[in-house]
Design a protein around this motif. Structure first.
Motif, short mmCIF file in Angstrom:
data_model
loop_
_atom_site.label_atom_id
_atom_site.label_comp_id
_atom_site.label_asym_id
_atom_site.label_seq_id
_atom_site.Cartn_x
_atom_site.Cartn_y
_atom_site.Cartn_z
N UNK A 142 0.96 -1.01 0.07
CA UNK A 142 0.15 -0.54 -0.20
C UNK A 142 0.74 1.44 -0.18
N UNK A 143 0.52 1.28 -1.06
CA UNK A 143 1.38 3.05 -1.13
C UNK A 143 0.85 4.36 -0.98
N UNK A 144 1.83 5.37 -0.90
CA UNK A 144 1.30 6.87 -0.96
C UNK A 144 2.41 7.56 -1.85
N UNK A 145 1.97 8.82 -2.51
CA UNK A 145 3.63 9.41 -3.24
C UNK A 145 3.24 10.60 -2.06
N UNK A 146 3.57 10.98 -1.33
CA UNK A 146 3.38 11.89 -0.24
C UNK A 146 3.68 13.32 -1.31
N UNK A 147 4.19 13.74 -2.14
CA UNK A 147 4.74 14.65 -2.67
C UNK A 147 3.29 14.83 -3.96
N UNK A 148 3.27 14.27 -3.88
CA UNK A 148 1.69 14.44 -5.38
C UNK A 148 0.66 14.22 -4.53
N UNK A 149 0.43 14.05 -3.41
CA UNK A 149 -0.94 14.19 -2.67
C UNK A 149 -0.59 15.85 -2.16
N UNK A 150 0.35 15.94 -1.76
CA UNK A 150 0.57 17.80 -1.27
C UNK A 150 0.40 18.44 -2.59
N UNK A 151 0.91 18.12 -3.22
CA UNK A 151 0.65 19.15 -4.52
C UNK A 151 -0.70 18.51 -5.16
N UNK A 152 -1.82 18.24 -5.21
CA UNK A 152 -2.93 17.17 -5.40
C UNK A 152 -3.90 18.67 -5.03
N UNK A 153 -3.31 18.49 -3.49
CA UNK A 153 -3.92 18.95 -2.45
C UNK A 153 -4.18 20.42 -2.68
N UNK A 154 -2.82 21.14 -3.06
CA UNK A 154 -2.58 22.38 -3.59
C UNK A 154 -3.18 22.95 -4.39
#
Length: 316
Positions: A142-154
């Motif tokens: 189970x993977x989460x690509x944190x920088x992409x989640x931060x960028x997408x939320x922004x």
């Protein structure tokens, strides 16, 4: 984004001949900033808490008992590439032994295609639960690509914590599907390998890739159904904004179209429409019957005619 469609797209586009994997990964990394992983212990705990909450809630609404990983991996974009390249390599094995008239040209084209694909996907993937597509022996599935989640939320102008939790719920719905259908990983893997093998033999891989698309449409549609029932907040705004993000990607990027981003959107929409009709007719328990076995999956025609699927599926 699932990699099943990506494997299909890259295999179809890359032609024949060998591929320099090390060069492809190096080029993809050079073209892709890894992104920051400035995680506090509290942030790491929040990811784990979201997964636990999602597991309990999805179990409650679906009636399906399933396991999720005891550990999860929060990655940057380079980590994601490294975790998934072994699976790409296994998927492309049928192409490795081919003889081609211009091996140097083929190698260059294939390597360049893979580098572009890895870079593009790594910049867009948010979370991943794809048991088949993980390296052998990897305990993290189970993977989460944190920088992409931060960028997408922004980019979407939404609260990061709420968006992160929504992504966790979505990935856990996939865990529920694979938990309800132990046969599903092998089925998808067999169809994917059959499609790549047909391409290696210069055949048209229509049947295998059609089966793959139908199955993934069911996977994405059922996940959307469970999300509506399980997520502990209204998320129409998140869905709308993420759809707009996908559409902008599709319109602006030829690579996005080649890698199946438009196909992915159609899978969500078509699969969800199918399951909405099934639930209206027989309830959410009937929707879960698709995981009883490969023969219970809807056909391509039945996805657009749920009544036909219901007619051949016996009531419990």
């Amino acid at each position: 984004m699932s990699l099943y469609e990506s494997v299909r797209a890259v295999a179809s586009a890359s032609g024949s001949g060998p591929l320099d994997w090390d060069a492809a990964v190096d080029a993809a990394k050079e073209a892709t900033p890894p992104g920051r992983l400035d995680l506090t212990p509290e942030m790491e705990a929040a990811y784990a808490s979201d997964v636990r909450d999602a597991r309990e809630r999805v179990r409650e609404v679906s009636g399906v008992h399933f396991a999720v990983p005891k550990t999860l991996e929060i990655q940057n974009r380079h980590h994601w590439m490294e975790a998934n390249v072994p699976t790409f390599r296994r998927a492309f094995e049928p192409l490795e032994g081919q003889e081609v008239a211009l091996p140097g040209v083929s190698n260059t084209v294939n390597t360049g295609t893979m580098a572009v694909a890895l870079a593009f996907i790594a910049r867009h993937v948010l979370g991943q639960y794809d048991p088949l597509l993980l390296a052998d022996g990897d305990e993290h599935d189970l993977y989460f690509v944190h920088p992409n989640i931060v960028k997408a939320a922004d980019t979407l102008d939404v609260d990061f914590q709420r968006f992160r939790r929504w992504i966790a719920f979505h990935e856990v719905t996939h865990a529920a599907e694979f938990g309800a259908a132990p046969w599903l990983s092998d089925f998808l893997g067999d169809r994917m390998r059959a499609g790549v093998s047909d391409l290696a033999d210069a055949k048209v891989a229509k049947d295998a890739f059609r089966d793959l698309n139908v199955a993934m449409t069911a996977v994405e549609g059922y996940a959307e159904l469970l999300m509506d029932e399980a997520f502990d907040d209204d998320y129409d705004d998140l869905r709308r904004k993420l759809d707009e993000r996908r559409n902008r990607t599709n319109v602006s990027s030829l690579v996005g179209r080649l890698l199946g981003f438009q196909l992915k959107q159609k899978q969500y929409e078509r699969g969800r429409a199918f399951f909405d009709d099934v639930v209206d007719a027989r309830g959410i328990e009937a929707a879960a019957r698709v995981w009883d076995g490969p023969d219970y999956l809807p056909t391509d025609a039945e996805l657009d005619n749920p009544d036909a699927w219901l007619a051949r599926i016996p009531r419990e």
